[in-house]
Design an enzyme around this catalytic site. Sequence first.
Site, PDB file in Angstrom:
ATOM      1  N   GLU A 141       0.837  -1.202   0.000  1.00  0.00           N
ATOM      2  CA  GLU A 141       0.000   0.000   0.000  1.00  0.00           C
ATOM      3  C   GLU A 141       0.870   1.249   0.000  1.00  0.00           C
ATOM      4  O   GLU A 141       1.443   1.608   1.029  1.00  0.00           O
ATOM      5  CB  GLU A 141      -0.934   0.014   1.215  1.00  0.00           C
ATOM      6  CG  GLU A 141      -1.856   1.232   1.209  1.00  0.00           C
ATOM      7  CD  GLU A 141      -2.827   1.279   2.387  1.00  0.00           C
ATOM      8  OE1 GLU A 141      -2.687   0.442   3.310  1.00  0.00           O
ATOM      9  OE2 GLU A 141      -3.704   2.158   2.378  1.00  0.00           O
ATOM     10  N   GLU A 178     -12.231   2.604   4.246  1.00  0.00           N
ATOM     11  CA  GLU A 178     -11.479   3.002   5.434  1.00  0.00           C
ATOM     12  C   GLU A 178     -11.975   4.348   5.898  1.00  0.00           C
ATOM     13  O   GLU A 178     -12.063   5.295   5.104  1.00  0.00           O
ATOM     14  CB  GLU A 178      -9.990   3.154   5.097  1.00  0.00           C
ATOM     15  CG  GLU A 178      -9.191   1.908   5.203  1.00  0.00           C
ATOM     16  CD  GLU A 178      -7.704   2.215   5.225  1.00  0.00           C
ATOM     17  OE1 GLU A 178      -6.985   1.535   5.968  1.00  0.00           O
ATOM     18  OE2 GLU A 178      -7.243   3.118   4.505  1.00  0.00           O
TER      19      GLU A 178
END
Length: 286
Positions: free
Chosen positions: A149, A243
């Site tokens: 990520e 998220e």
Amino acid sequence: MSVNPLGIHALVWVGGWSVEEAELAISSTAAAGYDVIEIPALDPSRIDIASTRELLERYGLRPTISLGLSFDADINSQDVACVARGRDTLMSALEVSRGIGSTYLGGVIFGAMAKYSGPTTAGARANSVAVIKELAQEARASDTIIGLEFVNRYESNLLNTAQQTLDYLDLVGEDNVVVHADVYHMNIEESDFRTPILACGERLGYVHVGESHRGYLGTGTIDFPEFFSALNEIDYAGPITFESFSSAVVDPLLSNTLAVWRNLWSDSMDLATQAHAFIRAGMAGG
Ligand code: MN
């Protein structure tokens, strides 16, 4: 058009992972209509494998595991003892991932998830690549995908853009390692939301959606229509995980690292159901 599995980060629900917290997070994720729950494992020993696996099976959810390394266990370092501690943390996380039935381990696993005081070095990068290669080879035994990520400059000095991540993947040279793109970080570091996604193509394996302020989707400055249409353009069929962070739910290991200082929401279920509908509509072009 493919229908992507939709996921949600556990910190929308709970700040820890006691059996009670795990049940609240997993049952709520299922009730809100999601397919996947992403469980943070900054401290892999915090996750009780047997009870977590049982809860996931009971509620019919797929898990994924994510973490960021600390400076004390940073593989993006020239300090060999530090690199060894990072390697151990990643291998422990892989064990937990396998144990609970996850086939995805990702996050800021290529280095510390923190604000560095200087740029990385060739030696630190090489150490990082070597550990990720070893992790990927180990992960193959359980068909586990390793996701990198890329994050904004305040959370890594190594991978801040999709292109840097693709170049790093070439150095790793293992086909079970993928790019994990997070629109919140792209908003800070990329020129737009389409070009990086097209550059990734089939090497994109996991996606985070979050608003520019990490609150309700559609209430910030992210160009979601451009992002969702880019995912469709490459026929992205992998998970899309929501998220969002608010001071209403605090994880002592994660919230301070992510600079979660403000209260952006307090009703987790309302937030989660809105995000689910927003992502589905966005991917359908609506
Ligand atoms: Mn993310």
